[in-house]
Write a protein that holds these residues in place. Structure first.
Motif, PDB file in Angstrom:
ATOM      1  N   ILE A  81     -67.388  66.654 -16.875  1.00  0.00           N
ATOM      2  CA  ILE A  81     -66.404  66.870 -15.813  1.00  0.00           C
ATOM      3  C   ILE A  81     -67.095  67.329 -14.546  1.00  0.00           C
ATOM      4  O   ILE A  81     -68.210  67.874 -14.586  1.00  0.00           O
ATOM      5  CB  ILE A  81     -65.326  67.921 -16.200  1.00  0.00           C
ATOM      6  CG1 ILE A  81     -65.950  69.318 -16.411  1.00  0.00           C
ATOM      7  CG2 ILE A  81     -64.535  67.480 -17.405  1.00  0.00           C
ATOM      8  CD1 ILE A  81     -64.926  70.435 -16.626  1.00  0.00           C
ATOM      9  N   LEU A  82     -66.415  67.121 -13.423  1.00  0.00           N
ATOM     10  CA  LEU A  82     -66.752  67.817 -12.195  1.00  0.00           C
ATOM     11  C   LEU A  82     -65.748  68.946 -12.116  1.00  0.00           C
ATOM     12  O   LEU A  82     -64.542  68.703 -11.950  1.00  0.00           O
ATOM     13  CB  LEU A  82     -66.647  66.898 -10.973  1.00  0.00           C
ATOM     14  CG  LEU A  82     -67.056  67.581  -9.664  1.00  0.00           C
ATOM     15  CD1 LEU A  82     -68.566  67.875  -9.678  1.00  0.00           C
ATOM     16  CD2 LEU A  82     -66.677  66.732  -8.469  1.00  0.00           C
ATOM     17  N   ASP A  83     -66.219  70.174 -12.293  1.00  0.00           N
ATOM     18  CA  ASP A  83     -65.364  71.355 -12.292  1.00  0.00           C
ATOM     19  C   ASP A  83     -65.364  71.932 -10.883  1.00  0.00           C
ATOM     20  O   ASP A  83     -66.426  72.104 -10.276  1.00  0.00           O
ATOM     21  CB  ASP A  83     -65.902  72.380 -13.300  1.00  0.00           C
ATOM     22  CG  ASP A  83     -64.830  73.311 -13.802  1.00  0.00           C
ATOM     23  OD1 ASP A  83     -63.720  72.843 -14.091  1.00  0.00           O
ATOM     24  OD2 ASP A  83     -65.101  74.519 -13.913  1.00  0.00           O
ATOM     25  N   VAL A  84     -64.170  72.218 -10.351  1.00  0.00           N
ATOM     26  CA  VAL A  84     -64.040  72.645  -8.959  1.00  0.00           C
ATOM     27  C   VAL A  84     -63.226  73.929  -8.882  1.00  0.00           C
ATOM     28  O   VAL A  84     -62.188  74.060  -9.540  1.00  0.00           O
ATOM     29  CB  VAL A  84     -63.349  71.544  -8.122  1.00  0.00           C
ATOM     30  CG1 VAL A  84     -63.162  71.993  -6.681  1.00  0.00           C
ATOM     31  CG2 VAL A  84     -64.146  70.244  -8.185  1.00  0.00           C
ATOM     32  N   ALA A 100     -68.264  72.949  -6.509  1.00  0.00           N
ATOM     33  CA  ALA A 100     -68.134  71.924  -7.548  1.00  0.00           C
ATOM     34  C   ALA A 100     -69.392  71.957  -8.409  1.00  0.00           C
ATOM     35  O   ALA A 100     -70.505  71.976  -7.889  1.00  0.00           O
ATOM     36  CB  ALA A 100     -67.954  70.548  -6.917  1.00  0.00           C
ATOM     37  N   VAL A 101     -69.194  71.987  -9.732  1.00  0.00           N
ATOM     38  CA  VAL A 101     -70.301  72.053 -10.686  1.00  0.00           C
ATOM     39  C   VAL A 101     -70.038  71.040 -11.793  1.00  0.00           C
ATOM     40  O   VAL A 101     -68.925  70.984 -12.339  1.00  0.00           O
ATOM     41  CB  VAL A 101     -70.413  73.471 -11.308  1.00  0.00           C
ATOM     42  CG1 VAL A 101     -71.507  73.527 -12.352  1.00  0.00           C
ATOM     43  CG2 VAL A 101     -70.625  74.522 -10.230  1.00  0.00           C
ATOM     44  N   GLU A 102     -71.054  70.248 -12.136  1.00  0.00           N
ATOM     45  CA  GLU A 102     -70.900  69.338 -13.267  1.00  0.00           C
ATOM     46  C   GLU A 102     -71.129  70.117 -14.557  1.00  0.00           C
ATOM     47  O   GLU A 102     -72.144  70.802 -14.711  1.00  0.00           O
ATOM     48  CB  GLU A 102     -71.882  68.168 -13.197  1.00  0.00           C
ATOM     49  CG  GLU A 102     -71.647  67.177 -14.322  1.00  0.00           C
ATOM     50  CD  GLU A 102     -72.495  65.919 -14.236  1.00  0.00           C
ATOM     51  OE1 GLU A 102     -72.867  65.395 -15.308  1.00  0.00           O
ATOM     52  OE2 GLU A 102     -72.766  65.458 -13.115  1.00  0.00           O
ATOM     53  N   LEU A 103     -70.166  70.025 -15.452  1.00  0.00           N
ATOM     54  CA  LEU A 103     -70.267  70.616 -16.781  1.00  0.00           C
ATOM     55  C   LEU A 103     -70.206  69.466 -17.779  1.00  0.00           C
ATOM     56  O   LEU A 103     -69.346  68.593 -17.656  1.00  0.00           O
ATOM     57  CB  LEU A 103     -69.112  71.585 -17.054  1.00  0.00           C
ATOM     58  CG  LEU A 103     -68.914  72.737 -16.078  1.00  0.00           C
ATOM     59  CD1 LEU A 103     -67.704  73.576 -16.493  1.00  0.00           C
ATOM     60  CD2 LEU A 103     -70.150  73.606 -15.983  1.00  0.00           C
ATOM     61  N   SER A 104     -71.086  69.488 -18.766  1.00  0.00           N
ATOM     62  CA  SER A 104     -71.086  68.401 -19.742  1.00  0.00           C
ATOM     63  C   SER A 104     -71.570  68.897 -21.092  1.00  0.00           C
ATOM     64  O   SER A 104     -72.204  69.951 -21.195  1.00  0.00           O
ATOM     65  CB  SER A 104     -71.979  67.250 -19.262  1.00  0.00           C
ATOM     66  OG  SER A 104     -73.339  67.620 -19.300  1.00  0.00           O
ATOM     67  N   ALA A 105     -71.293  68.095 -22.102  1.00  0.00           N
ATOM     68  CA  ALA A 105     -71.819  68.394 -23.440  1.00  0.00           C
ATOM     69  C   ALA A 105     -73.337  68.297 -23.418  1.00  0.00           C
ATOM     70  O   ALA A 105     -74.014  68.988 -24.176  1.00  0.00           O
ATOM     71  CB  ALA A 105     -71.222  67.434 -24.464  1.00  0.00           C
TER      72      ALA A 105
END
Length: 192
Positions: A81-84, A100-105
């Motif tokens: 996701i792009l978490d904002v 905005a921060v990219e969070l991923s598995a």
């Protein structure tokens, strides 16, 4: 666990350790003692999990008003996701600005969001599972939000408005300038 501050007071990027071998991996994703040693006093009371099937799904921008304001710890266990977050603390030097921060598995990062921030995300892959710990119970009467793609905020979302998968509720949210943003300095629990 690596805890990194951001330009927004209280918003933290967290990188839990992940130890792997031929069987897979092990990760301690939350440790109350380590959080307290880092000066974070959130007392998480509820875990939430969402599944977003389609790439380009947008959830947000949401908050809960005091005295039900929530701090959140967000992580992704499948997909990306792009978490904002948008600072909605009136009087803050970063009021109305976003992060905005990219969070991923894959990158295994988490984002800690204190009360006083609107939160939303856009899925970058299909079948995204996001898990969030919150430090206040869900209170529908305290819900608030504003339109995710309000041009006044300048958020570079990775999906066009006509292609975004949104709930009817999120489509009907007001613009940022018209939203009834509560006072997070009065009547809320103090947080770091």
């Amino acid at each position: 666990m690596n805890i990194m501050p951001t330009e927004f007071d209280g918003v933290l990027v967290v990188e839990p350790g992940r130890f792997g071998d031929g069987r897979g991996f092990f990760s301690e994703t939350y440790n109350r003692r380590q959080w307290a040693e880092a000066g974070i006093d959130a007392d998480f009371v509820q875990d939430n999990q969402s599944l977003s099937a389609a790439r380009g799904t947008v959830r947000g921008m949401h908050w809960q008003a005091p005295p039900h304001a929530q701090a959140k710890l967000i992580r992704v266990t499948r997909g990306a996701i792009l978490d904002v977050v948008v600072d909605i603390r009136r009087g803050s030097p970063t009021f109305g600005r976003h992060l905005a921060v990219e969070l991923s598995a894959e990158n295994w990062r988490q984002l800690f969001i204190p009360a006083g921030f609107a939160h939303g995300f856009c899925t970058l892959t299909e079948n995204v599972e996001a898990i969030y710990k919150v430090d206040a119970y869900y209170a529908p009467e305290a819900e608030g939000g504003f339109l995710w793609n309000d041009p006044a905020l300048g958020i570079a979302w990775p999906v066009a408005a006509e292609a975004a998968a949104l709930s009817a509720k999120d489509r009907a949210l007001p613009a940022f300038g018209a939203a009834r943003i509560p006072d997070f300095t009065q009547g809320g629990r103090e947080r770091r």
